[in-house]
Design a protein around this motif. Structure first.
Motif, PDB file in Angstrom:
ATOM      1  N   GLY A   9      24.840  59.155  71.488  1.00  0.00           N
ATOM      2  CA  GLY A   9      23.725  59.326  72.417  1.00  0.00           C
ATOM      3  C   GLY A   9      22.776  60.440  72.060  1.00  0.00           C
ATOM      4  O   GLY A   9      21.780  60.653  72.750  1.00  0.00           O
ATOM      5  N   ALA A  10      23.060  61.186  70.997  1.00  0.00           N
ATOM      6  CA  ALA A  10      22.208  62.315  70.614  1.00  0.00           C
ATOM      7  C   ALA A  10      21.325  61.932  69.425  1.00  0.00           C
ATOM      8  O   ALA A  10      21.760  61.207  68.521  1.00  0.00           O
ATOM      9  N   GLN A  11      20.103  62.466  69.427  1.00  0.00           N
ATOM     10  CA  GLN A  11      19.200  62.221  68.307  1.00  0.00           C
ATOM     11  C   GLN A  11      19.605  63.062  67.111  1.00  0.00           C
ATOM     12  O   GLN A  11      19.767  64.286  67.223  1.00  0.00           O
ATOM     13  N   CYS A  12      19.780  62.414  65.984  1.00  0.00           N
ATOM     14  CA  CYS A  12      20.155  63.105  64.755  1.00  0.00           C
ATOM     15  C   CYS A  12      19.189  62.727  63.636  1.00  0.00           C
ATOM     16  O   CYS A  12      18.511  61.703  63.690  1.00  0.00           O
ATOM     17  N   ILE A  13      19.143  63.577  62.616  1.00  0.00           N
ATOM     18  CA  ILE A  13      18.402  63.293  61.396  1.00  0.00           C
ATOM     19  C   ILE A  13      19.346  63.497  60.221  1.00  0.00           C
ATOM     20  O   ILE A  13      19.967  64.554  60.083  1.00  0.00           O
ATOM     21  N   ILE A  14      19.474  62.476  59.382  1.00  0.00           N
ATOM     22  CA  ILE A  14      20.272  62.572  58.165  1.00  0.00           C
ATOM     23  C   ILE A  14      19.369  63.033  57.031  1.00  0.00           C
ATOM     24  O   ILE A  14      18.313  62.440  56.779  1.00  0.00           O
ATOM     25  N   ASP A  15      19.756  64.100  56.334  1.00  0.00           N
ATOM     26  CA  ASP A  15      18.974  64.653  55.230  1.00  0.00           C
ATOM     27  C   ASP A  15      19.712  64.388  53.921  1.00  0.00           C
ATOM     28  O   ASP A  15      20.796  64.930  53.686  1.00  0.00           O
ATOM     29  N   VAL A  16      19.134  63.540  53.049  1.00  0.00           N
ATOM     30  CA  VAL A  16      19.837  63.146  51.827  1.00  0.00           C
ATOM     31  C   VAL A  16      19.546  64.094  50.670  1.00  0.00           C
ATOM     32  O   VAL A  16      20.126  63.924  49.585  1.00  0.00           O
ATOM     33  N   LEU A  17      18.663  65.073  50.859  1.00  0.00           N
ATOM     34  CA  LEU A  17      18.496  66.130  49.866  1.00  0.00           C
ATOM     35  C   LEU A  17      19.582  67.185  50.061  1.00  0.00           C
ATOM     36  O   LEU A  17      20.279  67.562  49.122  1.00  0.00           O
ATOM     37  N   LYS A  18      19.751  67.624  51.307  1.00  0.00           N
ATOM     38  CA  LYS A  18      20.771  68.628  51.610  1.00  0.00           C
ATOM     39  C   LYS A  18      22.135  68.005  51.925  1.00  0.00           C
ATOM     40  O   LYS A  18      23.129  68.710  52.039  1.00  0.00           O
ATOM     41  N   CYS A  42      11.185  62.677  58.703  1.00  0.00           N
ATOM     42  CA  CYS A  42      11.045  62.171  60.074  1.00  0.00           C
ATOM     43  C   CYS A  42      11.147  63.327  61.062  1.00  0.00           C
ATOM     44  O   CYS A  42      11.864  64.312  60.833  1.00  0.00           O
ATOM     45  N   THR A  43      10.395  63.215  62.152  1.00  0.00           N
ATOM     46  CA  THR A  43      10.345  64.265  63.172  1.00  0.00           C
ATOM     47  C   THR A  43      10.133  63.653  64.549  1.00  0.00           C
ATOM     48  O   THR A  43       9.732  62.492  64.682  1.00  0.00           O
ATOM     49  N   SER A  44      10.391  64.475  65.543  1.00  0.00           N
ATOM     50  CA  SER A  44       9.831  64.255  66.876  1.00  0.00           C
ATOM     51  C   SER A  44       9.075  65.517  67.209  1.00  0.00           C
ATOM     52  O   SER A  44       9.667  66.517  67.638  1.00  0.00           O
ATOM     53  N   ALA A  45       7.782  65.514  66.930  1.00  0.00           N
ATOM     54  CA  ALA A  45       6.975  66.710  67.162  1.00  0.00           C
ATOM     55  C   ALA A  45       6.962  67.090  68.638  1.00  0.00           C
ATOM     56  O   ALA A  45       7.030  68.265  68.983  1.00  0.00           O
ATOM     57  N   LEU A  46       6.912  66.071  69.506  1.00  0.00           N
ATOM     58  CA  LEU A  46       6.835  66.334  70.945  1.00  0.00           C
ATOM     59  C   LEU A  46       8.076  67.061  71.440  1.00  0.00           C
ATOM     60  O   LEU A  46       7.990  67.957  72.279  1.00  0.00           O
ATOM     61  N   ASN A  47       9.246  66.700  70.908  1.00  0.00           N
ATOM     62  CA  ASN A  47      10.500  67.289  71.382  1.00  0.00           C
ATOM     63  C   ASN A  47      11.134  68.242  70.379  1.00  0.00           C
ATOM     64  O   ASN A  47      12.341  68.518  70.450  1.00  0.00           O
ATOM     65  N   ASP A  48      10.299  68.741  69.448  1.00  0.00           N
ATOM     66  CA  ASP A  48      10.727  69.796  68.522  1.00  0.00           C
ATOM     67  C   ASP A  48      11.991  69.423  67.755  1.00  0.00           C
ATOM     68  O   ASP A  48      12.986  70.140  67.776  1.00  0.00           O
TER      69      ASP A  48
END
Length: 705
Positions: free
Chosen positions: A169-178, A255-261
């Motif tokens: 249920g939480a927003q995550c971002i997978i970073d394939v560089l790091k 990818c980002t969510s600028a509105l929700n930082d």
């Protein structure tokens, strides 16, 4: 304020379609770095970059706004640009001085019309580019569709650095560089750093390997390391990614969510560590053919890329330091006009906030106030330097209007206001047409025109009216015609007497000399409005004294300035003066001028007169699937298709179109193609007006008279 050296300054410009979230992303970056205490929103009309009243009123960016943020000992200069191509001048000038382009996409739509249009300019400048898919936490997100639209735009050079994921249920971002997962709370901000989930391992490994390979491809040493080790470490990958960006062979996707930082900190970290700086780009060539090396210890060279007129400040001049460093009280010379300017004030601008600074080094962007002789595209350099930076090339205007003040007392005020608007936005052009006696304004579209109208009313206090400009028709003849006219006037004492016999014919460059006349003299007059009058003296036996011939020609030229059909200029006629009479007492210059004018007008009306209209070379770039509708529209406007060429997924239609038929074309084309088509025009020449239209125009003139 802290002064950063040239190795720790990054200049990025945020570009993208309307409502992609550029302004919100810029605001979040300033907040994330602690430069502002509270994040504003576009809806609340309190963001740092959208600070103008017109932007608050319209709810979107109208001007490009320079800002800055600081992140991990780097200074990031950000220029937030409008998303509508009516304001393309603001976008192009910002791209020109940025070192890296950040193209922001709405996660619901991916690459939109505005993105495609802006991309054409990014390609021209060949600038390193990062793509950011924004609004990843929106219910309508379609990340894969967005990513594929980037690949359609740039090909397989696009490579994922990140992708979004929902975990528990939480927003995550997978970073394939790091090779980490960032997990965000609903409020965003600093994420929790976690290992890659097991069910994502195969996907991330494949993406990581793809990234490693693309990074290695752009550096021979890295390629050897890759063959030797089978992989690259993070530092080596960063080096390869930067090389790929500089080679225009690699376009990282974040990818980002600028509105929700969410994700803005990681994006700033990438800009710091990887995105090219001014020192990494190829040196510019000056107009004089010299390389402008970005050396910090050389004499200063500044390039002015933007001018703003603010009611409470006066002229604000934005510049990029292309070489050396600039300090307070420096005296620099404008290469365009040789004028010396004194830099009495130096600022880093954050929207409307001015942050004073003592100096700016090569690669940095700043502003100064109240330069007297400097405009956009000017170069300022140390005395004795002969150096001019290549100017920004702005697109051709797409619409033209005649502009005048509603209150005639405001005409001078209107002219001064328009000069300032042009200074601020060079895509707005102003000139006075002597022919139509109208002040002509050209700009990029109806929305652009509405913005100009707003500025005139709200900022400069001038009510203006905009109309379609008068068409600069020309008149000519299609067959030979002979006539004569006797002017006789007696009113006591000396009278007026002159008689002129002449023949006129259509003229063209390669025609033979007229037959059947004893040619005594010939004069070719290059007309100020184009074309020629060829005037022949064919008088035999002295029936008209030679001294009266200039007066006859003067009378003819006066008629040619106000043609009998529509009052337009006459062109491309030759006249043979072959007979006449004069009186020893009553003949004079004015008599022969009158007789010559009447004889010419009479002959002209009997020579099958023809009205000519200005025609333009019209080039329309339209998506393939929309060509049919656009061609139908063009044909309805009397356009003649000269050819069709393919360019990527577009068709380029090359036409010749009457200028009179292109009023409203910009708006109609946008409607037909949902804003995806662009066009440009250039003057071609004059062509014959169809008979029915000529009759209509001449009938209207008769009614007026």
């Amino acid at each position: 304020m802290k002064i950063y050296d040239d190795k720790h300054i990054k200049n990025v410009v945020f570009v993208g379609a309307h409502n992609s979230g550029k302004t919100t992303l810029a605001e979040t970056m300033l907040f994330e770095a602690g430069l502002i205490n509270r994040r504003g929103t576009v809806e609340s009309k309190n963001t740092v970059s959208d600070f103008h009243d017109i932007e608050h009123e319209k709810g979107n960016s109208v001007f490009a706004t320079p800002l800055h943020t600081e992140w991990r000992n780097y200074k990031i200069n950000i220029i937030d640009t409008p998303g509508l191509d009516d304001y393309i001048g603001e976008i192009i000038s910002s791209i020109r001085v940025a070192d890296t382009i950040v193209t922001v996409l709405n996660g619901q739509y991916g690459v939109e019309v505005g993105t495609e249009i802006i991309w054409n300019y990014i390609k021209e400048y060949h600038k390193p580019t990062v793509f950011v898919i924004n609004q990843i936490d929106h219910p309508g997100l379609n990340f894969e569709t967005g990513y594929n639209s980037i690949k359609n735009l740039v090909g397989n050079k696009a490579v994922k650095i990140q992708y979004p994921l929902i975990v528990d249920g939480a927003q995550c971002i997978i970073d394939v560089l790091k090779m980490k997962m960032y997990k965000f709370s609903p409020e965003g901000g600093k994420p929790e750093k976690l290992p890659i989930p097991k069910d994502q391992k195969d996907t991330t490994d494949a993406l990581h390997n793809e990234l490693v390979e693309k990074a290695a491809e752009n550096d021979e040493n890295l390629m050897e390391l890759f063959f030797e080790k089978g992989t690259l470490n993070e530092e080596e990958m960063r080096k390869g990614i930067k090389a790929g960006m500089l080679n225009y062979d690699l376009f990282p996707v974040f990818c980002t969510s600028a509105l929700n930082d969410m994700g803005s900190g990681r994006l700033m970290g990438f800009i710091d560590n990887v995105a090219p700086a001014a020192m990494d780009l190829k040196p510019e060539m000056s107009v004089e053919g010299k390389q402008i090396m970005p050396k910090p210890d050389a004499s200063p060279v500044l390039f002015v890329f933007k001018t703003v007129h603010q009611p409470n400040l006066g002229q604000v001049t934005f510049f990029k330091v292309k070489r050396g460093e600039v300090r307070l009280n420096d005296k620099l010379v404008n290469s365009r006009n040789g004028e010396t300017e004194v830099i009495n004030q130096l600022f880093i601008m954050d929207g409307k906030e001015r942050n004073p600074i003592s100096k700016l080094v090569v690669g940095d962007i700043g502003a100064t106030l109240k330069l007297k002789h400097t405009e956009t595209n000017d170069t300022l350099a140390a005395p004795g330097e002969e150096i001019s930076i290549q100017p920004i090339e702005y697109p051709q205007p797409r619409i033209r209007r005649a502009v005048s003040a509603v209150n005639t007392k405001d005409e001078e005020k209107l002219t001064e206001a328009l000069k300032k608007i042009h200074s601020q936005d060079p895509t707005v052009e102003i000139f006075f047409s002597n022919e139509s006696r109208q002040l002509i304004l050209t700009c990029q579209g109806e929305l652009h025109l509405a913005t100009i109208d707003w500025l005139l009313k709200k900022i400069y206090g001038v009510e203006a009216k905009f109309e379609n400009p008068k068409i600069a028709f020309r008149e000519t003849v299609q067959r030979p015609s002979a006539s004569n006219y006797r002017h006789k006037k007696q009113s006591g004492g000396s009278g007026q007497f002159a008689e002129v016999h002449l023949k006129i014919e259509p003229w063209d460059e390669n025609m033979p000399e007229p037959e059947g006349f004893n040619i005594r003299g010939k004069e070719e007059v290059d007309l100020p409005w184009g074309g020629k009058l060829v005037f022949y003296n064919c008088i035999v036996g002295g029936v008209i004294d030679q001294r009266y011939l200039p007066s006859i020609m003067k009378g003819i030229l006066e008629v040619m300035e106000n043609g009998p059909l529509t009052g337009s200029y006459i062109r491309d006629v030759r006249a043979m003066i072959h007979d006449g009479k004069m009186h020893s007492v009553d003949s004079n210059d004015i008599s022969f001028k009158i007789a010559g004018a009447h004889a010419f007008k009479k002959a002209f009306l009997n020579a099958d007169p023809k009205l000519l209209e200005p025609a333009l070379d019209l080039v329309v770039k339209v998506p393939e699937e929309m060509v049919g509708n656009v061609m139908t529209e063009l044909q309805s406007r009397r356009s003649i298709i000269q050819g069709i060429e393919s360019e990527d997924n577009y068709q380029v239609l090359k036409c010749i179109a009457p200028e009179s038929e292109l009023f409203g074309f910009s708006t109609e084309l946008r409607s037909l193609t949902k804003g995806r088509a662009t066009f440009s025009t250039k003057f071609n020449g004059y062509q014959a007006v169809p008979s029915n239209i000529q009759d209509n125009l001449t009938n209207k003139r008769e009614l007026v008279q």
